[in-house]
Design an enzyme around this catalytic site. Structure first.
Site, PDB file in Angstrom:
ATOM      1  CG  PHE A 137      -1.999   0.986   1.200  1.00 50.73           C
ATOM      2  CD1 PHE A 137      -3.132   0.770   0.445  1.00 50.73           C
ATOM      3  CD2 PHE A 137      -1.892   2.168   1.917  1.00 50.73           C
ATOM      4  CE1 PHE A 137      -4.155   1.710   0.399  1.00 50.73           C
ATOM      5  CE2 PHE A 137      -2.908   3.109   1.880  1.00 50.73           C
ATOM      6  CZ  PHE A 137      -4.050   2.884   1.118  1.00 50.73           C
ATOM      7  CG  ASP A 207      -0.332  -2.215   7.093  1.00 49.16           C
ATOM      8  OD1 ASP A 207      -1.426  -2.580   7.581  1.00 49.16           O
ATOM      9  OD2 ASP A 207      -0.162  -1.093   6.577  1.00 49.16           O
ATOM     10  CE1 TYR A 232      -9.600   2.859   6.509  1.00 51.39           C
ATOM     11  CE2 TYR A 232      -8.680   4.101   8.345  1.00 51.39           C
ATOM     12  CZ  TYR A 232      -8.589   3.630   7.051  1.00 51.39           C
ATOM     13  OH  TYR A 232      -7.488   3.929   6.305  1.00 51.39           O
ATOM     14  CE  LYS A 233      -8.044  -0.226   4.862  1.00 52.91           C
ATOM     15  NZ  LYS A 233      -6.603  -0.227   4.642  1.00 52.91           N
ATOM     16  NE  ARG A 412      -9.991  -3.115  -2.660  1.00 53.85           N
ATOM     17  CZ  ARG A 412      -9.433  -2.390  -1.688  1.00 53.85           C
ATOM     18  NH1 ARG A 412      -8.240  -2.721  -1.240  1.00 53.85           N
ATOM     19  NH2 ARG A 412     -10.031  -1.340  -1.194  1.00 53.85           N
TER      20      ARG A 412
HETATM   21  C1  LIG Z   1      -5.967   1.021   4.409  1.00 55.37           C
HETATM   22  C2  LIG Z   1      -4.510   0.866   4.568  1.00 55.37           C
HETATM   23  C3  LIG Z   1      -3.764   1.831   5.232  1.00 55.37           C
HETATM   24  C4  LIG Z   1      -4.434   3.093   5.697  1.00 55.37           C
HETATM   25  O1  LIG Z   1      -3.612   3.934   6.379  1.00 55.37           O
HETATM   26  P1  LIG Z   1      -4.244   5.249   7.060  1.00 55.37           P
HETATM   27  O2  LIG Z   1      -3.154   5.793   7.853  1.00 55.37           O
HETATM   28  O3  LIG Z   1      -5.443   4.801   7.840  1.00 55.37           O
HETATM   29  O4  LIG Z   1      -4.704   6.152   5.974  1.00 55.37           O
HETATM   30  C5  LIG Z   1      -2.416   1.593   5.437  1.00 55.37           C
HETATM   31  N1  LIG Z   1      -1.833   0.463   4.978  1.00 55.37           N
HETATM   32  C6  LIG Z   1      -2.541  -0.482   4.315  1.00 55.37           C
HETATM   33  C7  LIG Z   1      -1.871  -1.726   3.846  1.00 55.37           C
HETATM   34  C8  LIG Z   1      -3.892  -0.306   4.075  1.00 55.37           C
HETATM   35  O5  LIG Z   1      -4.580  -1.212   3.405  1.00 55.37           O
END
Ligand SMILES: *Cc1c(COP(=O)(O)O)cnc(C)c1O
Length: 453
Positions: A137, A207, A232-233, A412
């Site tokens: 990401f 992560d 939030y996921k 997705r």
């Molecule tokens: C959704 C996601 C994030 C989100 O990071 P924020 O700091 O909440 O914006 C980070 N890493 C991965 C792999 C994600 O899927």
């Protein structure tokens, strides 16, 4: 729910029968889901638990409006990051007092990666590489780029199958991976990489954004070094919910993290001029936390812990949710093959259940009309959203090498097992089939790109 035996040709009645047999079916009642929407984006923003709305009202109208500042003590606001962290710990194979619910994933990654780089530099002058994947990401890569610059290290990106051989070259200080790839849905073998990294003297930073609340994780048993993840996921904590941070106890007190704010001080209310890091994971706190958001996040985490109460399984509180999640993603892949085979859709997510998380991504490889204003994958997702089937689009990186998994544009679809039914997926694929067969996705209104995809 044990692995479902799926017939050669799957019908709606089969899906309805599996719903009747689903031990987790009643969990859906805990969520607000709009009528006429099939929500396949819980991997990006989880649905709202009914309890969250009531809890936020209680926090604002009672604890804040009436309790005022006394609520830091009387409503236990001060230790909310710890209490929610303890609940998250149950879902990710960590012990109580090892997890904090705090800040964002990006910020937490900054903290743990900084500490990992300091620890690695102290241990060895020759290991100067942070290794990650090209398809990781972007925020993770951006944070790593900045920290590598500050620490005089190099960020190297590779494909999944290149990680193990690259690690063995002996100059990798930190292996920074996302457990479940946000694009392909492919899942790494965390235990194997932790072991391999340890054997070559590298630390691991995980992560868990697309795996926490979706798959059983064993951070302690699998001997990870550091982990962060998203609220939030799959945790259903609400937009911008606090994230979480876990540090292996063996590292917890060796280093102070760089965002040395007063909430991570050993005695914040002593108001001393000098920083003294708190014990354990508490030192990874920085400043005052968003209490309303933390209260909502607690409801989201409770919504998953409720699954383990419906189907007690000593092996892992995520076990039943994982079984349903795999049944859902298997069903989706089978239905795509069965009903959408003629329209150039290719499943890019691993078929092997052990190698995927809880979302499935498709690539669209049919030729697009010449004047088309956007990616066909984007337009198909938009046409589905117009029908109430909400998935999302993830753009490929055109600058990545052609063979890279980061290259392709993807449709997705996320399968949050707490609130989706098998019949939902049947209907979703039927909508997809209709959108493709009618070429409705080629209509101009589906080619207009928006700020958030
Ligand atoms: C959704 C996601 C994030 C989100 O990071 P924020 O700091 O909440 O914006 C980070 N890493 C991965 C792999 C994600 O899927």
């Amino acid at each position: 729910m044990k692995a479902i035996k799926m017939p050669e040709s799957i019908g709606l009645v089969d899906c309805q029968r599996w719903d009747l047999q689903d031990p987790l079916a009643s969990l859906r009642e805990q969520f607000v889901l709009p009528r006429d929407v099939i929500y396949l984006d819980g991997n990006s923003l989880g649905a709202m638990p009914k309890a969250a709305a009531a809890r936020v009202q209680q926090v604002t109208e009672h604890e804040w409006a009436q309790g005022l500042i006394g609520s830091w003590n009387h409503a236990h606001w001060f230790d909310l990051p710890n209490r929610v962290g303890d609940k998250i710990a149950q879902l990710i194979g960590a012990s109580p007092a090892q997890v904090l619910a705090t800040d964002s994933t990006s910020i937490n990654l900054f903290k743990v990666l900084s500490v990992a780089l300091c620890a690695a530099a102290k241990a060895s002058q020759t290991r100067r590489v942070v290794l990650s994947e090209r398809s990781n990401f972007p925020t993770d890569l951006y944070i790593a780029q900045s920290l590598c610059q500050q620490h005089g290290m190099t960020l190297e990106l590779c494909e999944a199958n290149e990680i193990a051989p690259r690690l063995q070259q002996g100059d990798v200080a930190v292996l920074m991976l996302t457990h479940v790839d946000y694009r392909s849905g492919g899942m790494h073998d965390m235990a194997a990489f932790n072991q391999l990294a340890a054997s070559v003297g590298a630390l691991t930073v995980w992560d868990l954004a697309h795996s926490a609340g979706a798959v059983p994780i064993q951070l302690e048993a699998d001997a990870a070094d550091f982990a962060v993840g998203c609220g939030y996921k799959y945790f259903n904590g609400g937009p911008g919910a606090p994230a979480f941070i876990w540090v292996n106890p063996k590292h917890a007190e060796t280093w102070a993290q760089p965002l040395s704010g007063w909430w991570g001080h050993a005695r914040p209310f002593a108001f001393k001029a000098d920083y003294q890091a708190a014990l354990g994971v508490q030192r990874y706190a920085c400043g005052t936390q968003p209490i309303i958001s933390l209260a909502a996040l607690e409801c989201g985490v409770d919504s998953l812990l409720a699954a383990s109460k419906l189907t007690p399984d000593a092996s892992h509180p995520m076990r039943a949710l994982r079984e349903k999640s795999l049944a859902l993603s298997t069903l989706f892949m089978r239905l795509i093959e069965q009903r959408c085979a003629d329209f150039g859709l290719v499943v890019v997510t691993p078929k092997d259940p052990a190698k995927r998380g809880s979302h499935v991504s498709l690539q669209h490889s049919q030729t697009v009309p010449s004047a088309f204003a956007c990616s066909s994958a984007y337009a198909i997702v938009q046409a589905l959203i117009a029908r109430g089937v909400v998935g999302d689009f993830r753009a490929g990186d055109a600058s990545a090498p052609a063979g890279s998994s980061a290259h392709a544009d993807l449709l997705r679809f996320g399968f949050a097992p707490a609130y989706l039914s098998f019949a939902d997926l049947w209907h979703a694929v039927e909508h997809l089939r209709q959108v493709l067969q009618s070429a409705a996705w080629q209509e101009p209104q589906f080619q207009q790109t928006q700020a958030v995809t």
